[in-house]
Design a protein around this motif. Structure first.
Motif, PDB file in Angstrom:
ATOM      1  N   LEU A 122     -50.433  -5.038  20.558  1.00  0.00           N
ATOM      2  CA  LEU A 122     -51.744  -4.573  21.378  1.00  0.00           C
ATOM      3  C   LEU A 122     -51.231  -3.803  22.824  1.00  0.00           C
ATOM      4  N   ASN A 123     -50.035  -4.274  23.572  1.00  0.00           N
ATOM      5  CA  ASN A 123     -49.591  -3.681  24.495  1.00  0.00           C
ATOM      6  C   ASN A 123     -49.329  -2.441  24.365  1.00  0.00           C
ATOM      7  N   LEU A 124     -48.516  -2.156  23.324  1.00  0.00           N
ATOM      8  CA  LEU A 124     -48.122  -0.655  23.154  1.00  0.00           C
ATOM      9  C   LEU A 124     -49.521   0.376  23.066  1.00  0.00           C
ATOM     10  N   GLY A 125     -50.489  -0.357  22.214  1.00  0.00           N
ATOM     11  CA  GLY A 125     -51.675   0.456  22.095  1.00  0.00           C
ATOM     12  C   GLY A 125     -52.451   0.759  23.244  1.00  0.00           C
ATOM     13  N   MET A 126     -52.443  -0.355  24.160  1.00  0.00           N
ATOM     14  CA  MET A 126     -53.257  -0.199  25.505  1.00  0.00           C
ATOM     15  C   MET A 126     -52.457   0.633  26.402  1.00  0.00           C
ATOM     16  N   MET A 158     -50.487   3.121  25.763  1.00  0.00           N
ATOM     17  CA  MET A 158     -50.501   4.311  25.453  1.00  0.00           C
ATOM     18  C   MET A 158     -51.827   5.066  25.640  1.00  0.00           C
ATOM     19  N   GLY A 159     -52.855   4.269  25.218  1.00  0.00           N
ATOM     20  CA  GLY A 159     -54.148   4.702  25.662  1.00  0.00           C
ATOM     21  C   GLY A 159     -54.526   5.093  26.846  1.00  0.00           C
ATOM     22  N   LEU A 160     -53.799   4.343  27.955  1.00  0.00           N
ATOM     23  CA  LEU A 160     -53.968   4.441  29.460  1.00  0.00           C
ATOM     24  C   LEU A 160     -53.032   5.381  29.855  1.00  0.00           C
ATOM     25  N   ASN A 161     -52.245   5.990  29.124  1.00  0.00           N
ATOM     26  CA  ASN A 161     -51.130   7.023  29.592  1.00  0.00           C
ATOM     27  C   ASN A 161     -50.175   6.586  30.755  1.00  0.00           C
ATOM     28  N   ARG A 162     -49.828   5.176  30.608  1.00  0.00           N
ATOM     29  CA  ARG A 162     -48.930   4.525  31.332  1.00  0.00           C
ATOM     30  C   ARG A 162     -47.623   4.644  30.960  1.00  0.00           C
ATOM     31  N   SER A 163     -47.024   5.595  31.066  1.00  0.00           N
ATOM     32  CA  SER A 163     -45.607   5.880  30.331  1.00  0.00           C
ATOM     33  C   SER A 163     -44.387   4.805  30.788  1.00  0.00           C
ATOM     34  N   ALA A 164     -44.523   4.621  31.888  1.00  0.00           N
ATOM     35  CA  ALA A 164     -43.537   3.587  32.567  1.00  0.00           C
ATOM     36  C   ALA A 164     -43.589   2.242  32.096  1.00  0.00           C
ATOM     37  N   GLU A 165     -44.742   1.898  32.050  1.00  0.00           N
ATOM     38  CA  GLU A 165     -45.214   0.308  31.347  1.00  0.00           C
ATOM     39  C   GLU A 165     -45.199   0.578  29.757  1.00  0.00           C
ATOM     40  N   TYR A 166     -45.315   1.487  29.306  1.00  0.00           N
ATOM     41  CA  TYR A 166     -45.020   1.905  27.799  1.00  0.00           C
ATOM     42  C   TYR A 166     -43.643   1.779  27.360  1.00  0.00           C
ATOM     43  N   LYS A 167     -42.709   2.525  28.113  1.00  0.00           N
ATOM     44  CA  LYS A 167     -41.203   2.111  27.762  1.00  0.00           C
ATOM     45  C   LYS A 167     -40.835   0.678  28.034  1.00  0.00           C
ATOM     46  N   LEU A 168     -41.190   0.121  29.028  1.00  0.00           N
ATOM     47  CA  LEU A 168     -41.128  -1.181  29.237  1.00  0.00           C
ATOM     48  C   LEU A 168     -41.577  -2.083  28.088  1.00  0.00           C
ATOM     49  N   HIS A 169     -42.647  -1.982  27.597  1.00  0.00           N
ATOM     50  CA  HIS A 169     -43.156  -2.708  26.457  1.00  0.00           C
ATOM     51  C   HIS A 169     -42.550  -2.218  25.183  1.00  0.00           C
ATOM     52  N   VAL A 170     -42.069  -1.112  25.076  1.00  0.00           N
ATOM     53  CA  VAL A 170     -41.080  -0.824  23.813  1.00  0.00           C
ATOM     54  C   VAL A 170     -40.364  -1.663  23.804  1.00  0.00           C
ATOM     55  N   ILE A 197     -42.860   0.431  15.572  1.00  0.00           N
ATOM     56  CA  ILE A 197     -43.431   1.168  16.886  1.00  0.00           C
ATOM     57  C   ILE A 197     -43.877   2.564  16.789  1.00  0.00           C
ATOM     58  N   VAL A 198     -43.075   3.440  15.788  1.00  0.00           N
ATOM     59  CA  VAL A 198     -43.526   4.661  15.658  1.00  0.00           C
ATOM     60  C   VAL A 198     -45.062   4.697  14.958  1.00  0.00           C
ATOM     61  N   GLU A 199     -45.052   3.468  14.052  1.00  0.00           N
ATOM     62  CA  GLU A 199     -46.475   3.418  13.452  1.00  0.00           C
ATOM     63  C   GLU A 199     -47.590   3.136  14.368  1.00  0.00           C
ATOM     64  N   THR A 200     -47.184   2.348  15.345  1.00  0.00           N
ATOM     65  CA  THR A 200     -48.252   2.406  16.324  1.00  0.00           C
ATOM     66  C   THR A 200     -48.542   3.643  17.109  1.00  0.00           C
ATOM     67  N   GLN A 231     -50.935   5.484  14.761  1.00  0.00           N
ATOM     68  CA  GLN A 231     -52.339   4.769  14.797  1.00  0.00           C
ATOM     69  C   GLN A 231     -53.021   5.350  15.879  1.00  0.00           C
ATOM     70  N   GLY A 232     -52.050   5.194  17.097  1.00  0.00           N
ATOM     71  CA  GLY A 232     -52.787   5.611  18.282  1.00  0.00           C
ATOM     72  C   GLY A 232     -52.939   7.054  18.351  1.00  0.00           C
ATOM     73  N   ALA A 233     -52.617   8.042  17.779  1.00  0.00           N
ATOM     74  CA  ALA A 233     -52.859   9.393  18.006  1.00  0.00           C
ATOM     75  C   ALA A 233     -54.327   9.538  17.415  1.00  0.00           C
ATOM     76  N   ILE A 234     -54.628   8.919  16.614  1.00  0.00           N
ATOM     77  CA  ILE A 234     -55.950   9.024  16.048  1.00  0.00           C
ATOM     78  C   ILE A 234     -57.121   8.425  17.170  1.00  0.00           C
ATOM     79  N   TYR A 235     -56.642   7.282  17.518  1.00  0.00           N
ATOM     80  CA  TYR A 235     -57.692   6.717  18.450  1.00  0.00           C
ATOM     81  C   TYR A 235     -57.630   7.163  19.991  1.00  0.00           C
ATOM     82  N   CYS A 236     -56.440   7.364  20.512  1.00  0.00           N
ATOM     83  CA  CYS A 236     -56.336   7.709  21.807  1.00  0.00           C
ATOM     84  C   CYS A 236     -55.855   9.314  21.992  1.00  0.00           C
TER      85      CYS A 236
END
Length: 139
Positions: A69-73, A75-87, A100-103, A106-111
């Motif tokens: 969920l965090n990875l998707g959120m 990504m959708g919010l374009n928060r790259s620093a937090e995204y890296k942390l959550h990876v 992670i690549v699959e998320t 998936q996000g490419a379609i929705y975000c």
């Protein structure tokens, strides 16, 4: 790491600190807590107690699902620093690099494509950093 700040005490803070450390790692958490000053300490307290001590401690979702969920959120919010942390957190919580690549796909379609490109660059940077650290440890 123990802090002498009075706001960084109490059962809820300690519970959150433990979960935060398990997911994000001691190094990151120690840096965040040590950097807290009079202005940012209340935010660190809030994040540690409520995000990590309350929400991440709820029984309804396991840590893998929370990481997805965090990875998707992020990504959708374009928060790259937090995204890296959550990876890193997602890997600590048992997700594979492939998942992670699959998320990201998936996000490419929705975000959207721009968000997925940024997320992929972020994930690749984390994977490289981790691989380099592992090579240094082994070499």
């Amino acid at each position: 790491m123990s802090s002498k700040r009075p706001e960084f005490e109490g059962e809820q803070f300690e519970k959150g600190l433990q979960i935060r450390r398990e997911v994000l790692g001691d190094k990151y958490v120690d840096r965040s807590i040590a950097a807290a000053d009079d202005m940012s300490a209340p935010l660190q307290k809030l994040i540690t107690e409520w995000c990590w001590g309350e929400i991440w401690n709820r029984p309804g979702l396991d840590r893998r699902m929370r990481s997805v969920l965090n990875l998707g959120m992020m990504m959708g919010l374009n928060r790259s620093a937090e995204y890296k942390l959550h990876v890193r957190g997602a890997l600590n919580n048992g997700l594979t690099r492939e998942e992670i690549v699959e998320t990201i796909l998936q996000g490419a379609i929705y975000c959207g494509v721009p968000a997925s490109l940024d997320a992929m660059r972020s994930a690749q940077a984390v994977f490289r950093e981790m691989d380099e650290a592992q090579q240094e440890d082994n070499g």
